[in-house]
Structure formats: C-alpha cells, structure tokens
Design a protein around this motif. Structure first.
Motif, mmCIF file in Angstrom:
data_model
loop_
_atom_site.group_PDB
_atom_site.id
_atom_site.type_symbol
_atom_site.label_atom_id
_atom_site.label_comp_id
_atom_site.label_asym_id
_atom_site.label_seq_id
_atom_site.Cartn_x
_atom_site.Cartn_y
_atom_site.Cartn_z
ATOM 1 N N LEU A 115 0.830 -1.200 0.000
ATOM 2 C CA LEU A 115 0.000 0.000 0.000
ATOM 3 C C LEU A 115 0.866 1.252 0.000
ATOM 4 C CD1 LEU A 115 -2.835 1.273 0.179
ATOM 5 C CD2 LEU A 115 -2.621 1.184 2.675
ATOM 6 N N VAL A 116 0.515 2.190 -0.865
ATOM 7 C CA VAL A 116 1.177 3.488 -0.950
ATOM 8 C C VAL A 116 0.232 4.533 -0.369
ATOM 9 C CG1 VAL A 116 2.128 5.253 -2.489
ATOM 10 C CG2 VAL A 116 2.470 2.823 -3.001
ATOM 11 N N ILE A 117 0.729 5.350 0.568
ATOM 12 C CA ILE A 117 -0.088 6.415 1.172
ATOM 13 C C ILE A 117 0.600 7.741 0.893
ATOM 14 C CG2 ILE A 117 -1.118 7.322 3.274
ATOM 15 C CD1 ILE A 117 -0.948 4.538 4.495
ATOM 16 N N GLU A 142 3.261 12.405 9.290
ATOM 17 C CA GLU A 142 4.219 11.350 8.981
ATOM 18 C C GLU A 142 4.366 10.392 10.164
ATOM 19 O OE1 GLU A 142 8.128 11.438 6.404
ATOM 20 O OE2 GLU A 142 8.443 12.475 8.320
ATOM 21 N N ARG A 143 4.428 10.932 11.361
ATOM 22 C CA ARG A 143 4.571 10.079 12.544
ATOM 23 C C ARG A 143 3.324 9.228 12.764
ATOM 24 N NH1 ARG A 143 5.503 13.747 15.836
ATOM 25 N NH2 ARG A 143 3.589 13.864 17.067
ATOM 26 N N TRP A 144 2.140 9.830 12.591
ATOM 27 C CA TRP A 144 0.909 9.057 12.756
ATOM 28 C C TRP A 144 0.899 7.857 11.809
ATOM 29 C CZ3 TRP A 144 -2.490 14.057 12.106
ATOM 30 C CH2 TRP A 144 -2.361 14.856 13.266
ATOM 31 N N LEU A 145 1.196 8.118 10.551
ATOM 32 C CA LEU A 145 1.167 7.051 9.561
ATOM 33 C C LEU A 145 2.248 6.011 9.823
ATOM 34 C CD1 LEU A 145 0.543 9.235 6.384
ATOM 35 C CD2 LEU A 145 -1.068 7.599 7.375
ATOM 36 N N ALA A 146 3.430 6.479 10.208
ATOM 37 C CA ALA A 146 4.524 5.540 10.480
ATOM 38 C C ALA A 146 4.218 4.661 11.680
ATOM 39 C CB ALA A 146 5.821 6.314 10.702
ATOM 40 N N LEU A 193 1.220 3.852 12.895
ATOM 41 C CA LEU A 193 0.068 2.978 12.687
ATOM 42 C C LEU A 193 0.237 2.032 11.497
ATOM 43 C CD1 LEU A 193 -2.717 5.615 13.376
ATOM 44 C CD2 LEU A 193 -2.202 3.620 14.798
ATOM 45 N N TYR A 194 1.001 2.459 10.470
ATOM 46 C CA TYR A 194 1.145 1.655 9.255
ATOM 47 C C TYR A 194 2.606 1.602 8.807
ATOM 48 C CZ TYR A 194 -3.802 2.470 9.531
ATOM 49 O OH TYR A 194 -5.090 2.536 9.992
ATOM 50 N N PRO A 195 3.452 1.010 9.636
ATOM 51 C CA PRO A 195 4.877 0.979 9.309
ATOM 52 C C PRO A 195 5.194 0.187 8.041
ATOM 53 C CG PRO A 195 4.396 -0.468 11.176
ATOM 54 C CD PRO A 195 3.159 0.330 10.909
ATOM 55 N N ASP A 196 4.280 -0.701 7.632
ATOM 56 C CA ASP A 196 4.531 -1.525 6.457
ATOM 57 C C ASP A 196 4.136 -0.832 5.158
ATOM 58 O OD1 ASP A 196 1.868 -1.593 7.301
ATOM 59 O OD2 ASP A 196 1.502 -3.587 6.482
ATOM 60 N N ALA A 197 3.497 0.321 5.237
ATOM 61 C CA ALA A 197 3.076 1.041 4.035
ATOM 62 C C ALA A 197 4.224 1.886 3.482
ATOM 63 C CB ALA A 197 1.870 1.931 4.345
#
Length: 344
Positions: free
Chosen positions: A34-36, A53-57, A59-63
C-alpha cells in the motif's frame, strides 16, 4: 475477491481519524503493498507534516508513505535534480490534483499502482487519469475501489474533528489524539503546593496528572540519592508523561519537570549531566510557577524557607534565560487552583 499488487490512498489526514483508518485497513486487506500519499495546501494547525508522517509511520509501518509540504517537495526536487514544482491548492481542479499525484508517483516515489482506494465519487475519474499517465509510460491500468461512500461504517469527517478535536476524540487513535493534548507543567520551590495543586487541577479538569517521580525515589532510598539517580529521575518522569498522555483529556498536568531535576543535580552534586541538561529543556504548552508566598511547612524532608526562596529565584532566572513563558500562581491554595483553572 480481486487482489492488487500495489494500492494507493491519497489524503490530507488533518487529522488522521478512524474513517481514514477504515479506508486504509480495507486497502491493506486487498493489496500486497500500500502506498499512502498525504499533502494539503494550506496546512491545518496541529496537523503539520511531521505529525502526519509520525501518525502514519506508527500505525502503518509496512506502508510506503510520502508526506509532503512545499518545503519537503522543494527539497525532494532539488535532490533529484528536478524542476521546482508546487503543491496544488486544496481547491485546485481535479485534473490538477490528478496530474500532481501521477507526477509524485513517477518522479518522487519511483512506483506505479494498480488500484486507488477512495470513498468519493471522484474516484473513477482519478483512477482513469492515473491509468492514462501510467500506461503512457508502460505502466499498468488503475482500478478504482470504492469503500463506504455513505460513511456508514465511520460517520466522521476531518472538518467535524477540527471543529472540536477533544469532543471527537473517540474518532481518533491514541497515537493521534496525544498530539492535541496540552501539557501543563507545575513547578515551584519546596512547600509551594505544586503536588497537591497538580492532583486537584487534574481532577477539576477531568484529566490525569503525572506525579513527581523524584519524590518517590527520594523516599524509597531514604534520601540517599546519587548523581546517576538524577538522570534516571528525569527519564522516568518523561516516560511517565508519555505513558499517561493517551489517557488525558485536553490536558496532561505534569507535577514538576526535568528542569527541577536539573536544579537538584546542581544543588546536590554541583554537576548536571549533558543529557539531563537537554531533557531539562523539554517544552510544555503552559508552565505554572508556584510562588513562595504561602507558609512554609516542614515535613521532615525539606530544607528551609531560605532555600525555598532561592529555588524560586533560580526558576525565574532559568525560565527567563531559556525564553520560557510562565504564569505565576500566588495566594492561598484555593486561589492558586482557581487561577490555574481560569488560565486553562
């Protein structure tokens, strides 16, 4: 059910809420990768790129994640030797937004996608435009996957949350909400009521407080602290704040800060470790300094009234030298609580 090699989600995420997460989780379940992509112009207060960036990292470190603002975009162009490009305004035409996303995928992220996930009517046109851009360069066509367009699963919007982020906190992950909690520090000399005030203020504001760890360790070791204890105290105090902030409501009340630990390190050992000095500069949203204008009470662990006055003067001097704004709490115990509540 159709599976995709690489899906795309584009959003402002200002802030990232459970509606966004529902969309992201759905996309993750249908994609190998997945690309965000997140961008917004203008920015929204409290939702700066570093936070998004921190929120996404977290919660979704694999994205695969890309969070842009004008500064980040300019730097990315410079590093890749590309002509300068500007973020499109939020109200720019759909065609402008689509061209920009396609440009980012190709020139900044070196990737292609075969699905775009949205909850919006514009999704079909978005996928069609990305398909045309990618196929012109030998890439795949792009499917549009619509997810919960009526917002039945999570009836929320970014606008609704920004109107009152605290009232809407149940739509936010603790990872996100913690960044909207204001940290309130209470400092002061011995016998100025800061610990009692911290507990009372937290109760009055319906939130939690981080109790003073240094006092607890002092009592546990019967006052026999060593120099290394000071850094341990500061680290533990900060860890206590970080563990409590997710439980806080609007405010986290902090009974003392590493600045106090630095004061005692200076007094007790005539030395402040470099790391402790750095931690003592930790920023708080609001600092209350308790005035030494109440009767001094000796509880068996405190020095004397003269030392309390010296502490107060040290705080005033240090806060001024560090350009830290503070509010002085004076008067009776009741007056201090009233003043602090009014300021909040």
């Amino acid at each position: 059910m159709t599976r995709y090699a690489r899906g795309l989600i584009v959003g402002k995420f200002c802030p990232l809420h459970h509606g966004h997460q529902y969309l992201i989780e759905r996309a993750r379940s249908l994609c190998e990768q997945l690309v965000i992509l997140s961008y917004t112009r203008p920015e929204f207060p409290g939702c700066e790129p570093a936070r998004r960036e921190r929120w996404l990292a977290d919660l979704y470190p694999d994205a695969i994640r890309c969070v842009l603002d004008d500064v980040r975009l300019a730097e990315a162009c410079r590093q890749r030797g590309l002509p300068a490009v500007s973020l499109p305004d939020n109200d720019a035409a759909d065609a402008v937004q689509r061209r920009f996303v396609a440009w980012v995928l190709r020139h900044l992220m070196d990737t292609v996608v075969d699905a775009v996930f949205t909850s919006e009517d514009y999704g079909d046109g978005f996928a069609s435009a990305l398909s045309a851009e990618q196929r012109a360069h030998g890439g795949p066509a792009v499917a549009h996957v619509m997810v919960d367009p009526q917002r039945v699963a999570v009836p929320v919007s970014g606008t609704m949350i920004r109107d009152d982020v605290h009232a809407a906190r149940h739509y936010l992950s603790p990872v996100v909400y913690r960044d909207f909690v204001r940290r309130v520090a209470i400092i002061g000399g011995e016998s100025t009521g800061k610990s009692t005030l911290a507990a009372q203020l937290a109760a009055a504001m319906g939130t939690v407080h981080a109790a003073e760890y240094g006092r607890e360790l002092w009592e546990a070791k019967h006052g026999a602290l060593v120099h290394d204890d000071m850094l341990h105290i500061a680290r533990t105090q900060i860890a206590r704040e970080e563990s409590l902030v997710a439980q806080a409501n609007r405010y986290l009340i902090c009974d003392t800060t590493p600045l106090t630990t630095a004061l005692y390190a200076e007094v007790m050992f005539d030395a402040v470790a470099d790391e402790l000095d750095a931690l003592s500069r930790r920023a708080y949203d609001l600092v209350f300094l308790c005035s030494p204008d109440v009767p001094f009470v000796q509880d068996g662990t405190r020095r004397d009234e003269a030392f309390r006055q010296w502490q107060h003067e040290w705080y005033v001097r240090e806060l001024k030298a560090r350009n830290v704004a503070y509010r002085l709490l004076t008067g009776s115990w009741e007056a201090r609580l009233s003043m602090a509540r009014a300021l909040l």
